[in-house]
Every structure is written in C-alpha cells, then in structure tokens.
Design a protein around this motif. Structure first.
Motif, short mmCIF file in Angstrom:
data_model
loop_
_atom_site.label_atom_id
_atom_site.label_comp_id
_atom_site.label_asym_id
_atom_site.label_seq_id
_atom_site.Cartn_x
_atom_site.Cartn_y
_atom_site.Cartn_z
N ARG A 51 0.71 -1.40 -0.08
CA ARG A 51 0.79 -0.08 0.13
C ARG A 51 0.61 1.29 -0.15
NH1 ARG A 51 -4.66 0.28 4.06
NH2 ARG A 51 -5.18 1.85 2.88
N SER A 52 2.11 1.05 0.57
CA SER A 52 2.89 2.45 0.65
C SER A 52 3.69 2.31 -0.52
CB SER A 52 3.34 2.34 2.05
OG SER A 52 4.83 1.53 1.82
N GLY A 53 3.60 1.48 -0.95
CA GLY A 53 4.56 1.60 -2.36
C GLY A 53 6.13 1.16 -2.18
N LEU A 54 5.87 0.64 -1.07
CA LEU A 54 8.11 -0.16 -0.57
C LEU A 54 7.85 -1.55 -1.24
CD1 LEU A 54 8.08 1.97 2.60
CD2 LEU A 54 9.20 2.50 0.52
N LYS A 108 14.12 -9.35 -5.92
CA LYS A 108 12.53 -8.24 -7.17
C LYS A 108 13.38 -6.91 -6.46
CE LYS A 108 8.10 -7.51 -8.70
NZ LYS A 108 7.34 -8.60 -9.67
N GLN A 109 12.66 -7.25 -4.99
CA GLN A 109 12.55 -5.85 -4.19
C GLN A 109 13.87 -5.38 -3.61
OE1 GLN A 109 10.39 -5.16 -2.78
NE2 GLN A 109 9.40 -6.63 -3.67
N LYS A 110 15.49 -5.96 -4.18
CA LYS A 110 16.31 -5.68 -4.72
C LYS A 110 16.88 -4.89 -5.41
CE LYS A 110 19.14 -8.28 -1.70
NZ LYS A 110 20.16 -8.89 -1.59
N ARG A 111 15.94 -5.33 -6.69
CA ARG A 111 16.06 -5.09 -8.24
C ARG A 111 15.22 -3.28 -8.11
NH1 ARG A 111 15.51 -9.53 -10.26
NH2 ARG A 111 13.07 -9.43 -11.19
N TYR A 112 14.28 -3.43 -7.59
CA TYR A 112 13.18 -2.01 -7.72
C TYR A 112 13.54 -1.22 -6.86
CZ TYR A 112 8.75 0.07 -6.49
OH TYR A 112 8.03 0.58 -6.81
N ARG A 113 14.39 -1.60 -5.84
CA ARG A 113 15.00 -0.57 -4.74
C ARG A 113 16.05 0.17 -6.09
NH1 ARG A 113 15.43 -4.23 0.34
NH2 ARG A 113 13.27 -4.16 0.59
N LYS A 114 16.94 -0.29 -6.49
CA LYS A 114 17.72 -0.13 -7.14
C LYS A 114 17.29 1.13 -8.12
CE LYS A 114 21.68 -3.22 -6.95
NZ LYS A 114 22.21 -4.13 -7.82
N GLU A 115 15.85 0.69 -8.23
CA GLU A 115 15.44 1.31 -10.12
C GLU A 115 14.54 2.80 -9.04
OE1 GLU A 115 12.41 -0.68 -11.20
OE2 GLU A 115 13.62 -2.46 -12.05
#
Length: 119
Positions: A51-54, A108-115
């Motif tokens: 919900r927070s987009g994290l 996937k979350q590591k890639r998303y955080r890098k983006e």
C-alpha cells in the motif's frame, strides 16, 4: 521501509519460536498461537509495504500461495491415516516452494529499490 521492517523480523521470529515449541513438545496452544501471530505479522508487512509503494508484488506471490496451500494440506492430511504418507512430501514441497518465493522476492525487491534510487 524501516518503519515496517520490524514486522517481518518479529513475524519470522515468532514462526521460528513456534517451530521450537513444536520440536520440544511444549503442551498447550503456544505453538499454534506463535505460528498464527507470526504469519499475521508477515502478512501485515506485505500489505502495508504494498500500500505504501515500498514493495512491488508480482508473480512470485503465486509461489507464496502455492507453498501455503501445500503446507496447510500437509497439516490436514497428517491427521488422516489413509494418506499419511503424503504428509512428508507435501510439507517438503511446500517448504521448498516458500524458500523459492523468498529468494525471488528478495531479488525482485533489491532490483526495485535500485530503480527507485536511480529515479
């Protein structure tokens, strides 16, 4: 993310505590309570993070659902004598699928955080 990170850590710790309770044979509802509260905290982490987009959920959530279904089926079949032999197979498969989910989710979350950091 750090604000809700404690939910996943506490949830995992409670599930581990529930496993320890089961192994040592602690009587009463303590193992079930520990599993339930731990699972609920982990689910709350996923919901709040999404919900927070994290957290960016994806197809790996299907692996989570499949792993949970296999584990719940194994626990149910453990009580029926006719198909008791399936218990070990379903439990092992469910745990392996959940481990695969965790690996894919973290990657996937590591890639998303890098983006997010690049933008």
């Amino acid at each position: 993310m750090d604000k809700i990170k404690y939910l996943i850590m506490l949830g995992g710790s409670l599930i581990l505590l529930g496993i320890i309770f089961k192994i040592i044979g602690l009587g009463g509802p303590w193992a079930a309570i520990s599993f339930s509260v731990g699972g609920t905290l982990k689910l709350l982490y996923l919901v709040l993070g999404t919900r927070s987009g994290l957290i960016k959920p994806g197809a790996e959530m299907g692996l989570l659902a499949l792993g949970l279904v296999l584990i719940f089926a194994a626990v149910y079949l453990r009580k029926t004598e006719q198909v008791l032999y399936l218990y070990g197979w379903l439990l092992s498969a469910g745990i392996l699928v959940k481990i695969l989910f965790v690996i894919l989710f973290i990657r996937k979350q590591k890639r998303y955080r890098k983006e997010l950091a690049v933008e």
